[in-house]
Design a protein around this motif. Structure first.
Motif, PDB file in Angstrom:
ATOM      1  N   LYS A 193     -32.370 -79.585 -25.041  1.00  0.00           N
ATOM      2  CA  LYS A 193     -32.565 -80.013 -23.656  1.00  0.00           C
ATOM      3  C   LYS A 193     -32.561 -81.517 -23.467  1.00  0.00           C
ATOM      4  O   LYS A 193     -32.398 -81.993 -22.343  1.00  0.00           O
ATOM      5  CB  LYS A 193     -33.894 -79.468 -23.119  1.00  0.00           C
ATOM      6  CG  LYS A 193     -33.919 -77.975 -22.975  1.00  0.00           C
ATOM      7  CD  LYS A 193     -35.228 -77.528 -22.387  1.00  0.00           C
ATOM      8  CE  LYS A 193     -35.233 -76.019 -22.210  1.00  0.00           C
ATOM      9  NZ  LYS A 193     -36.453 -75.555 -21.582  1.00  0.00           N
ATOM     10  N   ARG A 239     -24.238 -81.363 -26.648  1.00  0.00           N
ATOM     11  CA  ARG A 239     -25.528 -80.993 -26.059  1.00  0.00           C
ATOM     12  C   ARG A 239     -25.607 -81.424 -24.602  1.00  0.00           C
ATOM     13  O   ARG A 239     -26.098 -80.684 -23.747  1.00  0.00           O
ATOM     14  CB  ARG A 239     -26.684 -81.589 -26.869  1.00  0.00           C
ATOM     15  CG  ARG A 239     -26.830 -80.928 -28.226  1.00  0.00           C
ATOM     16  CD  ARG A 239     -27.972 -81.446 -29.079  1.00  0.00           C
ATOM     17  NE  ARG A 239     -27.832 -82.859 -29.406  1.00  0.00           N
ATOM     18  CZ  ARG A 239     -28.573 -83.828 -28.861  1.00  0.00           C
ATOM     19  NH1 ARG A 239     -29.530 -83.550 -28.019  1.00  0.00           N
ATOM     20  NH2 ARG A 239     -28.375 -85.094 -29.209  1.00  0.00           N
ATOM     21  N   ARG A 243     -23.081 -81.803 -22.535  1.00  0.00           N
ATOM     22  CA  ARG A 243     -22.217 -80.891 -21.770  1.00  0.00           C
ATOM     23  C   ARG A 243     -22.936 -79.581 -21.462  1.00  0.00           C
ATOM     24  O   ARG A 243     -22.834 -79.057 -20.360  1.00  0.00           O
ATOM     25  CB  ARG A 243     -20.937 -80.593 -22.547  1.00  0.00           C
ATOM     26  CG  ARG A 243     -19.918 -81.681 -22.461  1.00  0.00           C
ATOM     27  CD  ARG A 243     -18.618 -81.264 -23.128  1.00  0.00           C
ATOM     28  NE  ARG A 243     -17.663 -82.339 -23.071  1.00  0.00           N
ATOM     29  CZ  ARG A 243     -16.912 -82.724 -24.090  1.00  0.00           C
ATOM     30  NH1 ARG A 243     -16.997 -82.092 -25.243  1.00  0.00           N
ATOM     31  NH2 ARG A 243     -16.066 -83.725 -23.946  1.00  0.00           N
ATOM     32  N   GLU A 244     -23.630 -79.065 -22.446  1.00  0.00           N
ATOM     33  CA  GLU A 244     -24.333 -77.788 -22.251  1.00  0.00           C
ATOM     34  C   GLU A 244     -25.474 -77.931 -21.238  1.00  0.00           C
ATOM     35  O   GLU A 244     -25.669 -77.078 -20.381  1.00  0.00           O
ATOM     36  CB  GLU A 244     -24.852 -77.264 -23.594  1.00  0.00           C
ATOM     37  CG  GLU A 244     -25.487 -75.904 -23.521  1.00  0.00           C
ATOM     38  CD  GLU A 244     -24.555 -74.804 -23.025  1.00  0.00           C
ATOM     39  OE1 GLU A 244     -25.080 -73.772 -22.560  1.00  0.00           O
ATOM     40  OE2 GLU A 244     -23.320 -74.943 -23.095  1.00  0.00           O
ATOM     41  N   VAL A 245     -26.222 -79.013 -21.333  1.00  0.00           N
ATOM     42  CA  VAL A 245     -27.304 -79.257 -20.368  1.00  0.00           C
ATOM     43  C   VAL A 245     -26.718 -79.415 -18.971  1.00  0.00           C
ATOM     44  O   VAL A 245     -27.229 -78.839 -18.002  1.00  0.00           O
ATOM     45  CB  VAL A 245     -28.138 -80.505 -20.770  1.00  0.00           C
ATOM     46  CG1 VAL A 245     -29.067 -80.930 -19.657  1.00  0.00           C
ATOM     47  CG2 VAL A 245     -28.916 -80.227 -22.044  1.00  0.00           C
ATOM     48  N   TRP A 246     -25.629 -80.165 -18.859  1.00  0.00           N
ATOM     49  CA  TRP A 246     -24.967 -80.350 -17.561  1.00  0.00           C
ATOM     50  C   TRP A 246     -24.482 -79.009 -17.013  1.00  0.00           C
ATOM     51  O   TRP A 246     -24.671 -78.691 -15.848  1.00  0.00           O
ATOM     52  CB  TRP A 246     -23.783 -81.324 -17.698  1.00  0.00           C
ATOM     53  CG  TRP A 246     -22.997 -81.451 -16.437  1.00  0.00           C
ATOM     54  CD1 TRP A 246     -23.236 -82.306 -15.412  1.00  0.00           C
ATOM     55  CD2 TRP A 246     -21.860 -80.682 -16.056  1.00  0.00           C
ATOM     56  NE1 TRP A 246     -22.326 -82.112 -14.410  1.00  0.00           N
ATOM     57  CE2 TRP A 246     -21.463 -81.114 -14.781  1.00  0.00           C
ATOM     58  CE3 TRP A 246     -21.127 -79.660 -16.659  1.00  0.00           C
ATOM     59  CZ2 TRP A 246     -20.377 -80.567 -14.106  1.00  0.00           C
ATOM     60  CZ3 TRP A 246     -20.053 -79.119 -15.998  1.00  0.00           C
ATOM     61  CH2 TRP A 246     -19.682 -79.576 -14.738  1.00  0.00           C
ATOM     62  N   ARG A 247     -23.852 -78.190 -17.867  1.00  0.00           N
ATOM     63  CA  ARG A 247     -23.319 -76.891 -17.448  1.00  0.00           C
ATOM     64  C   ARG A 247     -24.427 -75.973 -16.934  1.00  0.00           C
ATOM     65  O   ARG A 247     -24.279 -75.320 -15.909  1.00  0.00           O
ATOM     66  CB  ARG A 247     -22.581 -76.217 -18.604  1.00  0.00           C
ATOM     67  CG  ARG A 247     -21.852 -74.927 -18.196  1.00  0.00           C
ATOM     68  CD  ARG A 247     -21.406 -74.123 -19.401  1.00  0.00           C
ATOM     69  NE  ARG A 247     -22.491 -73.679 -20.246  1.00  0.00           N
ATOM     70  CZ  ARG A 247     -23.341 -72.691 -19.939  1.00  0.00           C
ATOM     71  NH1 ARG A 247     -23.263 -72.073 -18.796  1.00  0.00           N
ATOM     72  NH2 ARG A 247     -24.293 -72.348 -20.782  1.00  0.00           N
ATOM     73  N   LYS A 248     -25.556 -75.954 -17.628  1.00  0.00           N
ATOM     74  CA  LYS A 248     -26.673 -75.094 -17.200  1.00  0.00           C
ATOM     75  C   LYS A 248     -27.264 -75.556 -15.873  1.00  0.00           C
ATOM     76  O   LYS A 248     -27.656 -74.744 -15.049  1.00  0.00           O
ATOM     77  CB  LYS A 248     -27.765 -75.060 -18.268  1.00  0.00           C
ATOM     78  CG  LYS A 248     -27.415 -74.203 -19.451  1.00  0.00           C
ATOM     79  CD  LYS A 248     -28.565 -74.174 -20.443  1.00  0.00           C
ATOM     80  CE  LYS A 248     -28.234 -73.306 -21.635  1.00  0.00           C
ATOM     81  NZ  LYS A 248     -29.343 -73.270 -22.590  1.00  0.00           N
ATOM     82  N   LYS A 249     -27.350 -76.849 -15.680  1.00  0.00           N
ATOM     83  CA  LYS A 249     -27.971 -77.392 -14.475  1.00  0.00           C
ATOM     84  C   LYS A 249     -27.017 -77.389 -13.290  1.00  0.00           C
ATOM     85  O   LYS A 249     -27.400 -77.007 -12.185  1.00  0.00           O
ATOM     86  CB  LYS A 249     -28.478 -78.818 -14.747  1.00  0.00           C
ATOM     87  CG  LYS A 249     -29.044 -79.527 -13.532  1.00  0.00           C
ATOM     88  CD  LYS A 249     -30.362 -78.934 -13.094  1.00  0.00           C
ATOM     89  CE  LYS A 249     -30.954 -79.764 -11.958  1.00  0.00           C
ATOM     90  NZ  LYS A 249     -32.167 -79.184 -11.459  1.00  0.00           N
ATOM     91  N   GLY A 293     -22.998 -76.963 -13.527  1.00  0.00           N
ATOM     92  CA  GLY A 293     -21.907 -76.020 -13.675  1.00  0.00           C
ATOM     93  C   GLY A 293     -20.677 -76.301 -12.836  1.00  0.00           C
ATOM     94  O   GLY A 293     -19.660 -75.650 -13.002  1.00  0.00           O
ATOM     95  N   GLN A 299     -26.039 -86.235 -10.744  1.00  0.00           N
ATOM     96  CA  GLN A 299     -25.761 -85.673 -12.065  1.00  0.00           C
ATOM     97  C   GLN A 299     -25.936 -86.717 -13.169  1.00  0.00           C
ATOM     98  O   GLN A 299     -26.502 -86.425 -14.226  1.00  0.00           O
ATOM     99  CB  GLN A 299     -24.355 -85.069 -12.090  1.00  0.00           C
ATOM    100  CG  GLN A 299     -24.245 -83.830 -11.230  1.00  0.00           C
ATOM    101  CD  GLN A 299     -22.884 -83.173 -11.276  1.00  0.00           C
ATOM    102  OE1 GLN A 299     -22.056 -83.497 -12.129  1.00  0.00           O
ATOM    103  NE2 GLN A 299     -22.643 -82.246 -10.368  1.00  0.00           N
TER     104      GLN A 299
END
Length: 164
Positions: free
Chosen positions: A82, A116, A118-124, A126, A138
């Motif tokens: 996170k 990591r 990218r994944e946090v951005w995608r979850k928040k 998308g 963002q």
């Protein structure tokens, strides 16, 4: 009728009963890994005689109940998904861990920072930012999470380019 009061089990918490500093430390350590500095801060109010706390912590450290490397690994494992390396560094420093261990952990995290983030951005979010205000939101979100500025810019810019 016989009085068998002597055979009754003692109350769990009789008045005046104090948990030892070692007991308190072990209770804290059973919940999660703690650094020596964290334990000192938490247990200082319960120290009755000077040096008692240091002695208890020395004993626990000698028995490997307190292990700085395990604390570093625990924090990184819990928080890396996170947070960016900068925020994890702050948490490790607040725990009073050795500088070398912190530096090594942060260097290892930097290698996966982009994925990591990218994944946090995608979850928040998308979705790419619709306008300048969304872009700023963002960027600020990822910056607050402790990701490096260049990584944040790359994640948000790539998302914006994909929407064009």
């Amino acid at each position: 009728m016989d009085s068998n009061e002597d055979e009754k089990p003692p109350a769990k918490r009789a008045s005046g009963f104090q948990i030892s500093l070692k007991g308190r430390a072990l209770r804290l350590l059973s919940q999660r890994e703690h650094s020596r500095l964290e334990l000192e801060r938490k247990l200082k109010p319960f120290e009755e005689t000077p040096g008692e706390l240091a002695e208890a912590l020395d004993f626990l450290q000698a028995k490997d109940f307190i292990n700085e490397q395990r604390v570093v690994e625990s924090v990184v494992n819990r928080r890396a998904a996170k947070l960016g390396a900068s925020r994890v560094r702050q948490e490790l420093q607040a725990k009073g861990l050795p500088v070398e261990a912190i530096t090594q952990a942060v260097q290892e995290m930097r290698s996966t920072e982009l994925e990591r983030a990218r994944e946090v951005w995608r979850k928040k979010f998308g979705a790419p930012p619709a306008d300048q205000a969304a872009f700023v939101k963002q960027v600020q979100f990822l910056n607050r999470r402790g990701f490096a500025s260049e990584v944040v810019r790359q994640v948000v810019d790539n998302a914006a380019r994909l929407s064009e």
